[in-house]
Scaffold this motif. Structure first.
Motif, PDB file in Angstrom:
ATOM      1  N   ALA A  81      42.437  48.271  34.986  1.00 59.23           N
ATOM      2  CA  ALA A  81      41.676  47.033  35.191  1.00 59.23           C
ATOM      3  C   ALA A  81      40.256  47.380  35.614  1.00 59.23           C
ATOM      4  O   ALA A  81      40.011  48.429  36.218  1.00 59.23           O
ATOM      5  N   VAL A  82      39.317  46.477  35.289  1.00 62.40           N
ATOM      6  CA  VAL A  82      37.923  46.591  35.729  1.00 62.40           C
ATOM      7  C   VAL A  82      37.578  45.265  36.410  1.00 62.40           C
ATOM      8  O   VAL A  82      37.290  44.279  35.736  1.00 62.40           O
ATOM      9  N   PRO A  83      37.624  45.215  37.743  1.00 58.89           N
ATOM     10  CA  PRO A  83      37.477  43.926  38.439  1.00 58.89           C
ATOM     11  C   PRO A  83      36.137  43.244  38.258  1.00 58.89           C
ATOM     12  O   PRO A  83      36.070  42.018  38.219  1.00 58.89           O
ATOM     13  N   GLU A  84      35.035  43.999  38.166  1.00 66.49           N
ATOM     14  CA  GLU A  84      33.713  43.380  38.084  1.00 66.49           C
ATOM     15  C   GLU A  84      32.909  43.955  36.919  1.00 66.49           C
ATOM     16  O   GLU A  84      31.919  44.660  37.114  1.00 66.49           O
ATOM     17  N   PRO A  85      33.281  43.634  35.693  1.00 62.82           N
ATOM     18  CA  PRO A  85      32.529  44.168  34.545  1.00 62.82           C
ATOM     19  C   PRO A  85      31.107  43.641  34.477  1.00 62.82           C
ATOM     20  O   PRO A  85      30.255  44.240  33.804  1.00 62.82           O
ATOM     21  N   ASP A  86      30.835  42.538  35.177  1.00 66.12           N
ATOM     22  CA  ASP A  86      29.515  41.914  35.116  1.00 66.12           C
ATOM     23  C   ASP A  86      28.566  42.403  36.198  1.00 66.12           C
ATOM     24  O   ASP A  86      27.408  41.982  36.235  1.00 66.12           O
ATOM     25  N   LEU A  87      29.014  43.288  37.097  1.00 69.15           N
ATOM     26  CA  LEU A  87      28.162  43.765  38.188  1.00 69.15           C
ATOM     27  C   LEU A  87      28.132  45.293  38.197  1.00 69.15           C
ATOM     28  O   LEU A  87      28.772  45.928  39.041  1.00 69.15           O
ATOM     29  N   PRO A  88      27.395  45.898  37.280  1.00 68.25           N
ATOM     30  CA  PRO A  88      27.404  47.363  37.196  1.00 68.25           C
ATOM     31  C   PRO A  88      26.827  48.061  38.415  1.00 68.25           C
ATOM     32  O   PRO A  88      27.076  49.253  38.613  1.00 68.25           O
ATOM     33  N   ASP A  89      26.060  47.348  39.243  1.00 67.02           N
ATOM     34  CA  ASP A  89      25.478  47.956  40.437  1.00 67.02           C
ATOM     35  C   ASP A  89      26.420  47.899  41.633  1.00 67.02           C
ATOM     36  O   ASP A  89      26.124  48.455  42.686  1.00 67.02           O
ATOM     37  N   ASN A  90      27.547  47.216  41.475  1.00 68.57           N
ATOM     38  CA  ASN A  90      28.583  47.222  42.507  1.00 68.57           C
ATOM     39  C   ASN A  90      29.547  48.383  42.264  1.00 68.57           C
ATOM     40  O   ASN A  90      29.628  48.927  41.165  1.00 68.57           O
ATOM     41  N   ARG A  91      30.300  48.746  43.287  1.00 66.43           N
ATOM     42  CA  ARG A  91      31.384  49.705  43.131  1.00 66.43           C
ATOM     43  C   ARG A  91      32.602  49.209  43.896  1.00 66.43           C
ATOM     44  O   ARG A  91      32.507  48.323  44.763  1.00 66.43           O
ATOM     45  N   LEU A  92      33.750  49.786  43.572  1.00 66.20           N
ATOM     46  CA  LEU A  92      34.964  49.484  44.313  1.00 66.20           C
ATOM     47  C   LEU A  92      34.928  50.197  45.659  1.00 66.20           C
ATOM     48  O   LEU A  92      34.291  51.230  45.824  1.00 66.20           O
ATOM     49  N   ASN A  93      35.637  49.637  46.629  1.00 68.12           N
ATOM     50  CA  ASN A  93      35.734  50.293  47.931  1.00 68.12           C
ATOM     51  C   ASN A  93      37.182  50.238  48.408  1.00 68.12           C
ATOM     52  O   ASN A  93      38.037  50.903  47.839  1.00 68.12           O
ATOM     53  N   GLU A  94      37.480  49.442  49.383  1.00 66.55           N
ATOM     54  CA  GLU A  94      38.845  49.418  49.940  1.00 66.55           C
ATOM     55  C   GLU A  94      39.854  48.925  48.905  1.00 66.55           C
ATOM     56  O   GLU A  94      39.590  47.993  48.154  1.00 66.55           O
ATOM     57  N   GLY A  95      41.023  49.547  48.867  1.00 69.59           N
ATOM     58  CA  GLY A  95      42.101  49.115  47.989  1.00 69.59           C
ATOM     59  C   GLY A  95      43.441  49.437  48.603  1.00 69.59           C
ATOM     60  O   GLY A  95      43.603  50.481  49.239  1.00 69.59           O
ATOM     61  N   ARG A  96      44.416  48.532  48.407  1.00 66.55           N
ATOM     62  CA  ARG A  96      45.721  48.749  49.021  1.00 66.55           C
ATOM     63  C   ARG A  96      46.771  47.914  48.275  1.00 66.55           C
ATOM     64  O   ARG A  96      46.484  46.815  47.795  1.00 66.55           O
ATOM     65  N   VAL A  97      47.975  48.438  48.212  1.00 61.80           N
ATOM     66  CA  VAL A  97      49.084  47.690  47.631  1.00 61.80           C
ATOM     67  C   VAL A  97      49.556  46.653  48.647  1.00 61.80           C
ATOM     68  O   VAL A  97      49.795  46.962  49.817  1.00 61.80           O
ATOM     69  N   ALA A  98      49.691  45.404  48.191  1.00 65.53           N
ATOM     70  CA  ALA A  98      50.128  44.302  49.042  1.00 65.53           C
ATOM     71  C   ALA A  98      51.655  44.241  49.103  1.00 65.53           C
ATOM     72  O   ALA A  98      52.346  44.840  48.274  1.00 65.53           O
ATOM     73  N   PRO A  99      52.201  43.505  50.051  1.00 66.49           N
ATOM     74  CA  PRO A  99      53.662  43.405  50.169  1.00 66.49           C
ATOM     75  C   PRO A  99      54.353  42.862  48.924  1.00 66.49           C
ATOM     76  O   PRO A  99      55.540  43.144  48.705  1.00 66.49           O
ATOM     77  N   ASP A 100      53.631  42.068  48.100  1.00 58.09           N
ATOM     78  CA  ASP A 100      54.250  41.507  46.895  1.00 58.09           C
ATOM     79  C   ASP A 100      54.188  42.457  45.698  1.00 58.09           C
ATOM     80  O   ASP A 100      54.588  42.095  44.596  1.00 58.09           O
ATOM     81  N   GLY A 101      53.663  43.671  45.889  1.00 52.91           N
ATOM     82  CA  GLY A 101      53.596  44.635  44.803  1.00 52.91           C
ATOM     83  C   GLY A 101      52.360  44.552  43.941  1.00 52.91           C
ATOM     84  O   GLY A 101      52.240  45.279  42.957  1.00 52.91           O
ATOM     85  N   ALA A 102      51.401  43.677  44.289  1.00 51.80           N
ATOM     86  CA  ALA A 102      50.107  43.651  43.620  1.00 51.80           C
ATOM     87  C   ALA A 102      49.175  44.660  44.289  1.00 51.80           C
ATOM     88  O   ALA A 102      49.441  45.125  45.398  1.00 51.80           O
ATOM     89  N   PHE A 103      48.080  45.003  43.612  1.00 48.64           N
ATOM     90  CA  PHE A 103      47.085  45.894  44.180  1.00 48.64           C
ATOM     91  C   PHE A 103      45.839  45.079  44.477  1.00 48.64           C
ATOM     92  O   PHE A 103      45.301  44.409  43.586  1.00 48.64           O
ATOM     93  N   TRP A 104      45.408  45.104  45.728  1.00 44.63           N
ATOM     94  CA  TRP A 104      44.197  44.403  46.127  1.00 44.63           C
ATOM     95  C   TRP A 104      43.071  45.412  46.237  1.00 44.63           C
ATOM     96  O   TRP A 104      43.245  46.521  46.738  1.00 44.63           O
TER      97      TRP A 104
END
Length: 291
Positions: A81-104
């Motif tokens: 996945a690419v969460p922010e394809p429209d903001l190339p000057d942003n980057r990802l930072n914190e990430g963690r698997v949630a209790p429901d099995g999704a990735f935040w």
């Protein structure tokens, strides 16, 4: 352990392997440590790694600078996945698997040049996203945060989050069915020891928050923001933490040496190290991504 991390982050405990995994953002690598044997391994990444989570069927979900990837040690990084394809000057930072099995995953204006050197920031453009097991990306907050850090879900459906330069920790109401976040309130503001970075929860829903930028400590907060404990550390920039060990009672803490001078590092050897605090509390098992 003298890990030598430029920015150690996103440390997690694999109960299946009885081992720790974490990323070194500036060093562009993922590390593994078996605390019992001391066996250590590291893998280079194709871009700055920012977060890592366990997968139910084995392997990991990894946040890089722009992409969220699926990865197994020794294998390739497969874009998921690419969460922010429209903001190339942003980057990802914190990430963690949630209790429901999704990735935040959360974002921020990039503070890194391509060579890993510091880059000035001039805006707040970070947000939180939920990546479902099927790859669907949902934006959960406005793009209004500076440096996004801390993700923790309580047993009564509340969610901790932090903005590092604002020196604030927030608590939201969380809908486990949709992931929706509502009723944000600031529970910690202006705490005098450093700034908030990564965190983990213990079995009592207390937040253990690393205090970066000369905070040299991990602070334990209640859900109403009361300070319950403060653990002093030999590293001045602790960055993330997790409970590990067979009974989840050892607190492991990563740290950073980003922007520090050679003179400082020569007299402060613990900077960028991995630290362990025995019998600090008792943690909870790390969720696994269902995708």
């Amino acid at each position: 352990m003298a890990a030598g991390d430029i920015v150690g982050e996103s440390i997690i405990w694999s109960a299946d392997e009885q081992a720790l995994y974490w990323v070194d953002i500036g060093g562009r690598r993922i590390q593994r440590l078996d605390p019992e044997t001391g066996a250590h391994a590291a893998w280079q990444t194709p871009d700055f790694p920012t977060s890592i989570g366990l997968r139910k069927d084995g392997g990991f979900i990894v946040g890089l600078r722009r992409e969220v990837c699926l990865w197994r040690p020794g294998g390739s990084f497969e874009t998921f996945a690419v969460p922010e394809p429209d903001l190339p000057d942003n980057r990802l930072n914190e990430g963690r698997v949630a209790p429901d099995g999704a990735f935040w995953i959360s974002t921020m204006q990039s503070n890194l040049n391509p060579d890993g050197s510091p880059r000035a920031m001039d805006r707040k453009s970070g947000a939180i996203y939920r990546i479902a097991p099927d790859g669907t990306v949902t934006q959960l907050t406005p793009r209004e945060y500076g440096i996004t850090n801390t993700m923790a879900w309580t047993s009564d459906n509340r969610f901790f989050f932090a903005d590092t330069p604002a020196n604030e920790i927030y608590l939201f109401d969380y809908d486990p069915a949709s992931g929706a976040l509502t009723n944000r309130k600031t529970i910690v503001s202006g705490f005098e020891r450093g700034l908030p970075d990564g965190s983990c929860l213990d079995a009592e829903d207390r937040l253990w928050n690393c205090r970066v930028v000369n905070g040299a400590s991990v602070a334990r907060f209640s859900t109403d923001g009361a300070l319950l404990d403060l653990i002093e550390l030999p590293a001045s920039w602790p960055t993330s933490c997790t409970f590990g060990g067979p009974d989840l009672t050892t607190l492991y803490v990563t740290s950073a040496r980003f922007t520090m001078t050679p003179e400082h590092l020569a007299t402060h050897p613990a900077e960028g190290s991995l630290m362990a605090v025995e019998h600090a509390g008792r943690g909870i098992a790390e969720p696994k991504f269902l995708g």
